[in-house]
Design a protein around this motif. Structure first.
Motif, mmCIF file in Angstrom:
data_model
loop_
_atom_site.group_PDB
_atom_site.id
_atom_site.type_symbol
_atom_site.label_atom_id
_atom_site.label_comp_id
_atom_site.label_asym_id
_atom_site.label_seq_id
_atom_site.Cartn_x
_atom_site.Cartn_y
_atom_site.Cartn_z
ATOM 1 N N VAL A 83 5.319 22.308 -13.996
ATOM 2 C CA VAL A 83 5.214 20.587 -13.582
ATOM 3 C C VAL A 83 3.461 21.715 -13.516
ATOM 4 O O VAL A 83 3.088 21.937 -12.873
ATOM 5 C CB VAL A 83 6.038 20.384 -12.347
ATOM 6 N N GLY A 84 2.528 20.840 -14.047
ATOM 7 C CA GLY A 84 1.418 20.897 -13.946
ATOM 8 C C GLY A 84 0.591 19.306 -12.705
ATOM 9 O O GLY A 84 -0.328 19.237 -13.546
ATOM 10 N N SER A 85 1.336 20.406 -11.649
ATOM 11 C CA SER A 85 0.541 19.481 -10.454
ATOM 12 C C SER A 85 -0.531 20.016 -10.061
ATOM 13 O O SER A 85 -1.902 19.492 -9.136
ATOM 14 C CB SER A 85 0.951 20.045 -9.216
ATOM 15 N N ASN A 86 -0.974 21.659 -10.430
ATOM 16 C CA ASN A 86 -2.535 22.263 -9.918
ATOM 17 C C ASN A 86 -2.637 21.886 -8.350
ATOM 18 O O ASN A 86 -3.873 22.205 -8.112
ATOM 19 C CB ASN A 86 -3.529 21.721 -10.749
ATOM 20 N N PHE A 87 -1.525 21.932 -7.734
ATOM 21 C CA PHE A 87 -1.815 22.198 -5.962
ATOM 22 C C PHE A 87 -1.848 21.157 -5.381
ATOM 23 O O PHE A 87 -2.696 20.734 -4.582
ATOM 24 C CB PHE A 87 -1.847 23.500 -5.450
ATOM 25 N N GLY A 88 -1.832 19.567 -6.363
ATOM 26 C CA GLY A 88 -2.335 18.280 -5.610
ATOM 27 C C GLY A 88 -4.210 18.165 -5.777
ATOM 28 O O GLY A 88 -4.966 17.472 -5.242
ATOM 29 N N ARG A 89 -4.821 19.098 -6.416
ATOM 30 C CA ARG A 89 -6.175 18.994 -6.889
ATOM 31 C C ARG A 89 -6.144 18.447 -8.198
ATOM 32 O O ARG A 89 -5.406 17.960 -8.959
ATOM 33 C CB ARG A 89 -6.250 20.662 -7.116
ATOM 34 N N PRO A 90 -7.911 18.137 -8.234
ATOM 35 C CA PRO A 90 -7.911 16.534 -10.122
ATOM 36 C C PRO A 90 -8.343 17.733 -10.981
ATOM 37 O O PRO A 90 -8.189 18.821 -10.440
ATOM 38 C CB PRO A 90 -9.272 16.671 -9.236
ATOM 39 N N HIS A 92 -6.545 18.732 -14.719
ATOM 40 C CA HIS A 92 -5.250 19.268 -14.964
ATOM 41 C C HIS A 92 -5.000 20.972 -15.420
ATOM 42 O O HIS A 92 -6.146 20.993 -15.832
ATOM 43 C CB HIS A 92 -4.885 19.064 -16.255
ATOM 44 N N PRO A 93 -4.646 21.227 -15.045
ATOM 45 C CA PRO A 93 -4.649 23.040 -14.431
ATOM 46 C C PRO A 93 -4.790 23.486 -16.127
ATOM 47 O O PRO A 93 -3.904 23.046 -17.043
ATOM 48 C CB PRO A 93 -3.497 23.327 -14.506
ATOM 49 N N ALA A 94 -5.261 24.068 -16.338
ATOM 50 C CA ALA A 94 -5.933 25.034 -17.725
ATOM 51 C C ALA A 94 -4.504 24.634 -18.696
ATOM 52 O O ALA A 94 -4.683 25.363 -20.168
ATOM 53 C CB ALA A 94 -6.619 26.080 -17.614
ATOM 54 N N TRP A 95 -3.244 25.848 -18.305
ATOM 55 C CA TRP A 95 -2.220 26.003 -19.065
ATOM 56 C C TRP A 95 -1.899 25.028 -19.374
ATOM 57 O O TRP A 95 -1.288 25.013 -20.815
ATOM 58 C CB TRP A 95 -1.575 26.628 -18.396
ATOM 59 N N THR A 96 -2.513 23.344 -18.985
ATOM 60 C CA THR A 96 -1.194 23.144 -19.468
ATOM 61 C C THR A 96 -2.251 22.136 -21.060
ATOM 62 O O THR A 96 -1.496 21.886 -22.073
ATOM 63 C CB THR A 96 -1.674 21.206 -18.793
ATOM 64 N N ALA A 97 -3.495 22.424 -21.011
ATOM 65 C CA ALA A 97 -4.092 22.196 -21.869
ATOM 66 C C ALA A 97 -3.642 23.018 -23.093
ATOM 67 O O ALA A 97 -3.884 23.108 -24.195
ATOM 68 C CB ALA A 97 -6.012 21.989 -21.907
ATOM 69 N N ASN A 98 -3.708 24.804 -22.733
ATOM 70 C CA ASN A 98 -2.921 25.353 -23.571
ATOM 71 C C ASN A 98 -1.793 24.827 -24.247
ATOM 72 O O ASN A 98 -1.200 25.524 -25.683
ATOM 73 C CB ASN A 98 -2.939 27.096 -23.162
ATOM 74 N N LEU A 99 -0.746 24.591 -23.454
ATOM 75 C CA LEU A 99 0.450 24.372 -24.597
ATOM 76 C C LEU A 99 -0.058 23.028 -24.993
ATOM 77 O O LEU A 99 1.130 22.931 -25.964
ATOM 78 C CB LEU A 99 1.337 23.826 -23.834
ATOM 79 N N LEU A 100 -0.781 22.269 -24.866
ATOM 80 C CA LEU A 100 -0.967 20.967 -25.504
ATOM 81 C C LEU A 100 -1.700 21.472 -27.044
ATOM 82 O O LEU A 100 -1.588 20.782 -27.887
ATOM 83 C CB LEU A 100 -1.919 19.872 -24.833
ATOM 84 N N ALA A 101 -1.925 22.746 -26.821
ATOM 85 C CA ALA A 101 -2.870 22.970 -27.956
ATOM 86 C C ALA A 101 -2.188 23.719 -29.106
ATOM 87 O O ALA A 101 -1.650 24.182 -30.687
ATOM 88 C CB ALA A 101 -4.065 23.650 -28.083
ATOM 89 N N HIS A 102 -1.189 24.349 -28.119
ATOM 90 C CA HIS A 102 -0.592 25.833 -28.985
ATOM 91 C C HIS A 102 1.423 25.543 -28.460
ATOM 92 O O HIS A 102 1.079 26.314 -27.263
ATOM 93 C CB HIS A 102 -0.867 27.225 -28.785
ATOM 94 N N ILE A 151 0.170 13.547 -13.202
ATOM 95 C CA ILE A 151 0.999 15.040 -13.539
ATOM 96 C C ILE A 151 1.741 14.710 -15.066
ATOM 97 O O ILE A 151 2.610 14.584 -14.772
ATOM 98 C CB ILE A 151 1.373 15.703 -12.233
ATOM 99 N N ARG A 152 1.487 16.495 -15.821
ATOM 100 C CA ARG A 152 1.678 16.814 -16.988
ATOM 101 C C ARG A 152 3.217 17.524 -16.401
ATOM 102 O O ARG A 152 3.105 18.529 -15.683
ATOM 103 C CB ARG A 152 0.961 17.435 -17.693
ATOM 104 N N LEU A 153 4.062 17.069 -17.341
ATOM 105 C CA LEU A 153 5.113 17.599 -17.065
ATOM 106 C C LEU A 153 5.386 18.197 -18.450
ATOM 107 O O LEU A 153 5.345 17.400 -19.776
ATOM 108 C CB LEU A 153 6.782 16.682 -16.779
ATOM 109 N N PHE A 154 6.591 19.340 -18.868
ATOM 110 C CA PHE A 154 6.808 20.240 -20.042
ATOM 111 C C PHE A 154 7.916 20.310 -19.934
ATOM 112 O O PHE A 154 8.432 21.092 -18.888
ATOM 113 C CB PHE A 154 5.569 20.493 -20.359
ATOM 114 N N ARG A 155 8.690 20.610 -21.232
ATOM 115 C CA ARG A 155 9.592 21.509 -21.515
ATOM 116 C C ARG A 155 10.111 22.189 -22.050
ATOM 117 O O ARG A 155 9.370 22.448 -22.350
ATOM 118 C CB ARG A 155 11.147 20.021 -21.764
#
Length: 160
Positions: A83-90, A92-102, A151-155
């Motif tokens: 869950v790319g919640s980033n603790f409810g902060r504005p 997206h967390p960086a790791w979500t962009a990393n997974l989208l790219a790779h 919020i982005r979700l990944f499986r």
């Protein structure tokens, strides 16, 4: 709602506060990284509240390995929801962009390291996963209410 250690409702309440959202991103990952390293991948402190894993994905821009301790929701059949919640902060967390790219990454879990494939969830599949995530850890609803982004979700599915 997820059953867990004594005091789980208090932990959920605290984790829903804005103060927690300001402090936790700086404290929780650092503690998890240190304990994970010292125990050779066998322990994460935050996993006392929620299951967790350590994700290593290539940076979206740099291509360099980026290691991030994350909470996860195990699914029947051996996959995990992140869950790319980033603790409810504005933002997206960086790791979500990393997974989208790779989407091919590595996971360390309970002292074992293995490859995974990340799939971003959309549409009805995301809706079903989001409902399960909210039942698993209700504070995610508070995080979503605080931000305008979805919020982005990944499986994560184990490779091989």
């Amino acid at each position: 709602m997820r059953q867990g250690p004594p005091g789980i409702r208090l932990i959920q309440k605290v984790s829903s506060t804005r103060a927690f959202a300001k402090i936790a991103p700086h404290v929780v990952p650092a503690m998890d990284r240190a304990v994970h390293r010292l125990t050779r991948g066998k322990v994460m402190l935050s996993a006392r509240m929620l299951p967790g894993l350590v994700l290593t994905a290539r940076g979206a821009k740099s291509g360099r390995p980026r290691t991030t301790p994350l909470a996860c929701m195990p699914e029947p059949g051996g996959s995990w929801i992140l869950v790319g919640s980033n603790f409810g902060r504005p933002g997206h967390p960086a790791w979500t962009a990393n997974l989208l790219a790779h989407p091919d990454a590595r996971v360390s879990l309970h002292g074992e390291e293995f490859g995974v494939r990340a799939e971003p969830l959309t549409g009805q599949e995301r809706e079903r996963a989001w409902a399960a995530v909210l039942e698993f850890w209700p504070p995610y609803a508070t995080y979503q209410a605080r931000v305008e982004r979805e919020i982005r979700l990944f499986r994560l599915t184990r490779k091989g």
